[in-house]
Design an enzyme around this catalytic site. Sequence first.
Site, PDB file in Angstrom:
ATOM      1  N   ARG A   1     -10.439  53.471 -22.271  1.00  0.00           N
ATOM      2  CA  ARG A   1     -10.139  52.036 -22.170  1.00  0.00           C
ATOM      3  C   ARG A   1      -9.842  51.471 -23.553  1.00  0.00           C
ATOM      4  NH1 ARG A   1     -13.866  49.458 -17.439  1.00  0.00           N
ATOM      5  NH2 ARG A   1     -12.379  47.784 -17.801  1.00  0.00           N
ATOM      6  N   ASP A   2      -8.843  50.607 -23.614  1.00  0.00           N
ATOM      7  CA  ASP A   2      -8.496  49.948 -24.876  1.00  0.00           C
ATOM      8  C   ASP A   2      -9.635  49.013 -25.283  1.00  0.00           C
ATOM      9  OD1 ASP A   2      -5.511  49.361 -26.388  1.00  0.00           O
ATOM     10  OD2 ASP A   2      -7.165  47.971 -26.773  1.00  0.00           O
TER      11      ASP A   2
ATOM     12  N   ASN B   1       4.600  52.161 -28.056  1.00  0.00           N
ATOM     13  CA  ASN B   1       5.138  51.498 -29.244  1.00  0.00           C
ATOM     14  C   ASN B   1       5.443  52.537 -30.320  1.00  0.00           C
ATOM     15  OD1 ASN B   1       4.827  48.835 -28.223  1.00  0.00           O
ATOM     16  ND2 ASN B   1       2.640  48.880 -28.712  1.00  0.00           N
TER      17      ASN B   1
ATOM     18  N   HIS C   1       0.237  57.332 -28.309  1.00  0.00           N
ATOM     19  CA  HIS C   1      -0.569  56.912 -27.158  1.00  0.00           C
ATOM     20  C   HIS C   1       0.321  56.105 -26.228  1.00  0.00           C
ATOM     21  CE1 HIS C   1      -0.896  54.040 -30.458  1.00  0.00           C
ATOM     22  NE2 HIS C   1      -0.876  53.080 -29.541  1.00  0.00           N
ATOM     23  N   MET C   2       0.079  56.275 -24.940  1.00  0.00           N
ATOM     24  CA  MET C   2       0.767  55.486 -23.932  1.00  0.00           C
ATOM     25  C   MET C   2      -0.211  54.454 -23.394  1.00  0.00           C
ATOM     26  SD  MET C   2       2.582  56.892 -20.501  1.00  0.00           S
ATOM     27  CE  MET C   2       3.812  57.773 -21.433  1.00  0.00           C
ATOM     28  N   HIS C   3       0.190  53.186 -23.425  1.00  0.00           N
ATOM     29  CA  HIS C   3      -0.622  52.130 -22.815  1.00  0.00           C
ATOM     30  C   HIS C   3      -0.326  52.104 -21.319  1.00  0.00           C
ATOM     31  CE1 HIS C   3      -1.479  49.820 -26.661  1.00  0.00           C
ATOM     32  NE2 HIS C   3      -0.421  50.502 -27.030  1.00  0.00           N
TER      33      HIS C   3
HETATM   34  P1  5GP Z   1      -0.598  50.209 -30.712  1.00  0.00           P
HETATM   35  O1  5GP Z   1      -0.580  48.817 -31.277  1.00  0.00           O
HETATM   36  O2  5GP Z   1      -0.642  51.237 -31.833  1.00  0.00           O
HETATM   37  O3  5GP Z   1       0.495  50.517 -29.720  1.00  0.00           O
HETATM   38  O4  5GP Z   1      -1.926  50.336 -29.870  1.00  0.00           O
HETATM   39  C1  5GP Z   1      -3.148  50.671 -30.431  1.00  0.00           C
HETATM   40  C2  5GP Z   1      -4.206  50.253 -29.449  1.00  0.00           C
HETATM   41  O5  5GP Z   1      -5.401  50.907 -29.781  1.00  0.00           O
HETATM   42  C3  5GP Z   1      -4.503  48.740 -29.471  1.00  0.00           C
HETATM   43  O6  5GP Z   1      -4.274  48.190 -28.183  1.00  0.00           O
HETATM   44  C4  5GP Z   1      -5.965  48.680 -29.893  1.00  0.00           C
HETATM   45  O7  5GP Z   1      -6.676  47.660 -29.218  1.00  0.00           O
HETATM   46  C5  5GP Z   1      -6.478  50.053 -29.547  1.00  0.00           C
HETATM   47  N1  5GP Z   1      -7.561  50.538 -30.402  1.00  0.00           N
HETATM   48  C6  5GP Z   1      -7.580  50.522 -31.760  1.00  0.00           C
HETATM   49  N2  5GP Z   1      -8.717  51.046 -32.218  1.00  0.00           N
HETATM   50  C7  5GP Z   1      -9.446  51.410 -31.121  1.00  0.00           C
HETATM   51  C8  5GP Z   1     -10.722  52.019 -30.955  1.00  0.00           C
HETATM   52  O8  5GP Z   1     -11.439  52.338 -31.911  1.00  0.00           O
HETATM   53  N3  5GP Z   1     -11.137  52.234 -29.676  1.00  0.00           N
HETATM   54  C9  5GP Z   1     -10.365  51.903 -28.594  1.00  0.00           C
HETATM   55  N4  5GP Z   1     -10.882  52.170 -27.392  1.00  0.00           N
HETATM   56  N5  5GP Z   1      -9.149  51.335 -28.726  1.00  0.00           N
HETATM   57  C10 5GP Z   1      -8.692  51.091 -29.959  1.00  0.00           C
END
Ligand code: 5GP
Length: 114
Positions: free
Chosen positions: A29-30, A87, A100-102
């Site tokens: 989970r994010d 992204n 990573h894929m959201h």
């Molecule tokens: P990006 O902006 O690189 O596409 O997405 C990175 C995602 O990773 C963000 O939505 C952020 O909330 C999440 N994220 C960053 N650090 C952590 C962490 O330590 N644990 C979790 N579970 N999510 C994280």
Amino acid sequence: MQECIFCRIVAKEVPSDIVYEDDEVVAFRDINPQAPVHLLIVPRKHLPTLNDVTSDDQPLLGKLLLIARQLAHQWQVADDGYRLVLNVNRGAGQSVYHIHMHLLGGRVFHWPPG
Ligand code: 5GP
Ligand code: ZN
């Protein structure tokens, strides 16, 4: 100690809410969810961005989509709809440089995205 936060999560050096794992992929989970369902689907292999993959990674990349499909069903967003986001680099908002894929679901998403 590894510097990449997602390598550390995958290695369980940093806690997270893991919702799926196998020998190649982990989903959790994010920490800052942008929707009622917000999961991150991550290869164990450290690849900084999609720009860094090669054709050798094709099976792994396909697997990310199949796991997204499975998780969308499990989290009951498959029928209503969900969004997959990958992204790439700063202009797209990438903040963690480990692919990573959201998987976002549980609300309506607009188009075009912000
Ligand atoms: P990006 O902006 O690189 O596409 O997405 C990175 C995602 O990773 C963000 O939505 C952020 O909330 C999440 N994220 C960053 N650090 C952590 C962490 O330590 N644990 C979790 N579970 N999510 C994280
Ligand atoms: Zn990493």
